[in-house]
Design a protein around this motif. Structure first.
Motif, PDB file in Angstrom:
ATOM      1  N   MET A  70     -10.060   5.701   8.052  1.00 52.91           N
ATOM      2  CA  MET A  70     -10.040   6.066   6.867  1.00 52.91           C
ATOM      3  C   MET A  70      -9.599   7.304   6.090  1.00 52.91           C
ATOM      4  O   MET A  70     -10.254   7.852   5.309  1.00 52.91           O
ATOM      5  CB  MET A  70     -11.530   5.856   6.240  1.00 52.91           C
ATOM      6  N   ARG A 101      -5.697  -1.989   9.244  1.00 45.55           N
ATOM      7  CA  ARG A 101      -5.711  -2.672   7.876  1.00 45.55           C
ATOM      8  C   ARG A 101      -5.423  -1.675   6.955  1.00 45.55           C
ATOM      9  O   ARG A 101      -6.005  -0.347   6.906  1.00 45.55           O
ATOM     10  CB  ARG A 101      -7.076  -3.151   7.867  1.00 45.55           C
ATOM     11  N   ASN A 103      -6.325  -0.291   2.916  1.00 41.78           N
ATOM     12  CA  ASN A 103      -7.357  -0.536   2.069  1.00 41.78           C
ATOM     13  C   ASN A 103      -7.024   0.580   0.923  1.00 41.78           C
ATOM     14  O   ASN A 103      -6.860   1.823   1.193  1.00 41.78           O
ATOM     15  CB  ASN A 103      -8.767   0.123   2.272  1.00 41.78           C
ATOM     16  N   LYS A 104      -6.804  -0.094  -0.117  1.00 44.38           N
ATOM     17  CA  LYS A 104      -6.477   0.667  -1.362  1.00 44.38           C
ATOM     18  C   LYS A 104      -7.610   1.288  -2.066  1.00 44.38           C
ATOM     19  O   LYS A 104      -8.432   0.385  -2.316  1.00 44.38           O
ATOM     20  CB  LYS A 104      -5.667  -0.186  -2.190  1.00 44.38           C
ATOM     21  N   LEU A 105      -7.560   2.635  -2.536  1.00 37.52           N
ATOM     22  CA  LEU A 105      -8.473   3.264  -3.168  1.00 37.52           C
ATOM     23  C   LEU A 105      -7.913   4.038  -4.410  1.00 37.52           C
ATOM     24  O   LEU A 105      -7.185   4.961  -4.151  1.00 37.52           O
ATOM     25  CB  LEU A 105      -9.160   4.351  -2.227  1.00 37.52           C
ATOM     26  N   GLU A 106      -8.175   3.671  -5.632  1.00 42.22           N
ATOM     27  CA  GLU A 106      -7.558   4.399  -6.711  1.00 42.22           C
ATOM     28  C   GLU A 106      -8.520   5.341  -7.181  1.00 42.22           C
ATOM     29  O   GLU A 106      -9.766   5.287  -7.117  1.00 42.22           O
ATOM     30  CB  GLU A 106      -7.572   3.254  -7.767  1.00 42.22           C
ATOM     31  N   THR A 107      -7.835   6.353  -7.691  1.00 37.61           N
ATOM     32  CA  THR A 107      -9.006   7.404  -8.339  1.00 37.61           C
ATOM     33  C   THR A 107      -8.937   7.273  -9.519  1.00 37.61           C
ATOM     34  O   THR A 107      -8.232   6.391 -10.156  1.00 37.61           O
ATOM     35  CB  THR A 107      -8.319   8.884  -7.820  1.00 37.61           C
ATOM     36  N   SER A 108      -9.623   8.082 -10.357  1.00 37.34           N
ATOM     37  CA  SER A 108      -9.710   8.262 -11.871  1.00 37.34           C
ATOM     38  C   SER A 108      -8.361   8.613 -12.472  1.00 37.34           C
ATOM     39  O   SER A 108      -7.970   8.437 -13.702  1.00 37.34           O
ATOM     40  CB  SER A 108     -10.817   9.011 -12.264  1.00 37.34           C
ATOM     41  N   ASN A 109      -7.403   9.187 -11.577  1.00 39.13           N
ATOM     42  CA  ASN A 109      -6.193   9.954 -11.858  1.00 39.13           C
ATOM     43  C   ASN A 109      -5.070   8.807 -12.074  1.00 39.13           C
ATOM     44  O   ASN A 109      -5.491   7.561 -11.599  1.00 39.13           O
ATOM     45  CB  ASN A 109      -5.835  10.859 -11.104  1.00 39.13           C
ATOM     46  N   ARG A 110      -4.110   9.271 -12.658  1.00 37.72           N
ATOM     47  CA  ARG A 110      -3.028   8.206 -12.720  1.00 37.72           C
ATOM     48  C   ARG A 110      -2.195   8.050 -11.432  1.00 37.72           C
ATOM     49  O   ARG A 110      -2.217   9.026 -10.670  1.00 37.72           O
ATOM     50  CB  ARG A 110      -2.050   8.400 -13.944  1.00 37.72           C
ATOM     51  N   LEU A 116      -5.944   3.607   2.529  1.00 39.26           N
ATOM     52  CA  LEU A 116      -6.471   4.369   3.630  1.00 39.26           C
ATOM     53  C   LEU A 116      -6.578   3.388   4.820  1.00 39.26           C
ATOM     54  O   LEU A 116      -6.356   2.128   4.667  1.00 39.26           O
ATOM     55  CB  LEU A 116      -8.057   4.413   3.300  1.00 39.26           C
ATOM     56  N   GLU A 118      -7.366   1.579   8.365  1.00 36.97           N
ATOM     57  CA  GLU A 118      -8.626   1.304   9.212  1.00 36.97           C
ATOM     58  C   GLU A 118      -8.260   0.807  10.486  1.00 36.97           C
ATOM     59  O   GLU A 118      -7.400  -0.181  10.511  1.00 36.97           O
ATOM     60  CB  GLU A 118      -9.507   0.363   8.110  1.00 36.97           C
TER      61      GLU A 118
ATOM     62  N   PRO B  81     -13.341  -0.091  -5.437  1.00 36.59           N
ATOM     63  CA  PRO B  81     -12.287   0.900  -5.196  1.00 36.59           C
ATOM     64  C   PRO B  81     -10.752   0.578  -6.119  1.00 36.59           C
ATOM     65  O   PRO B  81     -10.043   1.435  -6.238  1.00 36.59           O
ATOM     66  CB  PRO B  81     -11.642   0.296  -3.811  1.00 36.59           C
ATOM     67  N   ARG B  83      -8.713  -0.747  -9.707  1.00 40.84           N
ATOM     68  CA  ARG B  83      -8.860  -1.003 -11.325  1.00 40.84           C
ATOM     69  C   ARG B  83      -8.915  -2.610 -11.215  1.00 40.84           C
ATOM     70  O   ARG B  83      -9.744  -3.093 -12.432  1.00 40.84           O
ATOM     71  CB  ARG B  83      -7.894  -0.403 -12.107  1.00 40.84           C
ATOM     72  N   LEU B 109     -14.877   3.587 -10.832  1.00 39.58           N
ATOM     73  CA  LEU B 109     -13.866   3.797  -9.539  1.00 39.58           C
ATOM     74  C   LEU B 109     -14.894   4.767  -8.964  1.00 39.58           C
ATOM     75  O   LEU B 109     -15.503   5.636  -9.327  1.00 39.58           O
ATOM     76  CB  LEU B 109     -12.657   4.311 -10.138  1.00 39.58           C
ATOM     77  N   GLN B 112     -14.593   8.384 -10.706  1.00 37.30           N
ATOM     78  CA  GLN B 112     -15.098   8.652 -11.705  1.00 37.30           C
ATOM     79  C   GLN B 112     -16.565   8.812 -11.684  1.00 37.30           C
ATOM     80  O   GLN B 112     -17.358   9.097 -12.796  1.00 37.30           O
ATOM     81  CB  GLN B 112     -14.977   7.192 -12.579  1.00 37.30           C
TER      82      GLN B 112
END
Lengths: 132, 134
Positions: A70, A101, A103-110, A116, A118, B81, B83, B109, B112
């Protein structure tokens, strides 16, 4: 009344397919891309031979993923001691073979989502076996 | 913990963030209602303020989890995870108009969460209570 479902003899059966052997075969266009499969394969990466077919670099990468699961994909070249370009090439292969595998993890940023990695059961098995 | 490793990874992260704000932040919190035992991914509580956090990696259980929070009357925050999943769950929950604990369900998210908790808890400071939307 003639019996429609009468059992036929072997000779009659052989004779009925004689025409298929002598007649002209016209290949069907929709099956051009098909090929024979000589044995039943399995998609599970952990089965026998595929475990042995892991290269030295792939094994180094898998070891890093099992030891540090991760983490962001960008951290693994350093953890595994391999170049980012090599990792870029082997990552899709190992995903396809069912070792890891994404895993996509979006942050609040652009920007692009962090990926990640696994480790899956075959990878854990493989690394475990090689360590022993 | 139940769920796949990615789900558990996110739950640990949510619990870690929640524990910065709440004295009690428990993962896999178990509660019983009408003889049925349910689990919340993370349950946080401090004084009269309590929050339920559910981590969703698919939209499959979004409605079940919202109803679960509704049955115990705790405000629910769903952490996702991506949007894309966020909008998918929003679309599913919008027509139901569920308000567990009298508050609309928040879908966030992971990145956030900390900011939203800061904003949310600041509304409970006596000086700000008049600004709080019911």
């Amino acid at each position: 009344m003639k019996d429609e479902y009468r059992a036929i003899t072997d000779r009659e059966a052989d004779a009925s397919i004689e025409l298929l052997k002598t007649g002209n075969v016209v290949p069907a266009r929709e099956f051009f891309g098909c090929y024979d499969i000589d044995e039943v394969g399995t998609a599970f990466a952990g089965s026998g031979d595929s475990l042995k077919q892991v290269t030295h670099v792939e094994l180094k990468f898998l070891r890093a993923v099992v030891k540090y699961p991760m983490r962001r994909s960008s951290e693994y070249p350093k953890l595994a001691g391999i170049s980012p370009n090599t990792l870029l090439k082997i990552r899709p292969v190992l995903i396809q073979r069912g070792f890891i595998r994404e895993n996509k993890l979006e942050t609040s940023n652009r920007g692009r989502a962090a990926v990640l990695l696994e480790p899956l059961e075959p990878a854990k098995q493989l690394v475990g076996n090689r360590e022993e | 913990m139940r769920g796949d490793p990615f789900h558990n990874f996110m739950v640990e992260d949510v619990q870690e963030t929640a524990s910065k704000f709440f004295i009690f932040a428990c993962p896999e919190y178990r509660f019983s209602k009408n003889g049925v035992t349910n689990y919340l991914d993370v349950f946080a509580r401090q004084g009269l303020i309590s929050l339920a956090f559910e981590v969703e990696t698919t939209s499959r259980h979004a409605i079940d989890n919202a109803r679960k929070a509704l049955s115990v009357g705790i405000p629910l925050w769903i952490v996702v995870p991506t949007r894309r999943l966020k909008s998918e769950i929003t679309r599913k929950l919008k027509p139901l108009r569920l308000k567990p604990g009298g508050e609309p369900i928040k879908i966030l998210l992971l990145g956030q969460l900390e900011q939203e908790l800061t904003n949310y808890l600041s509304l409970f400071i006596p000086a700000n209570t008049q600004n709080r939307k019911e």
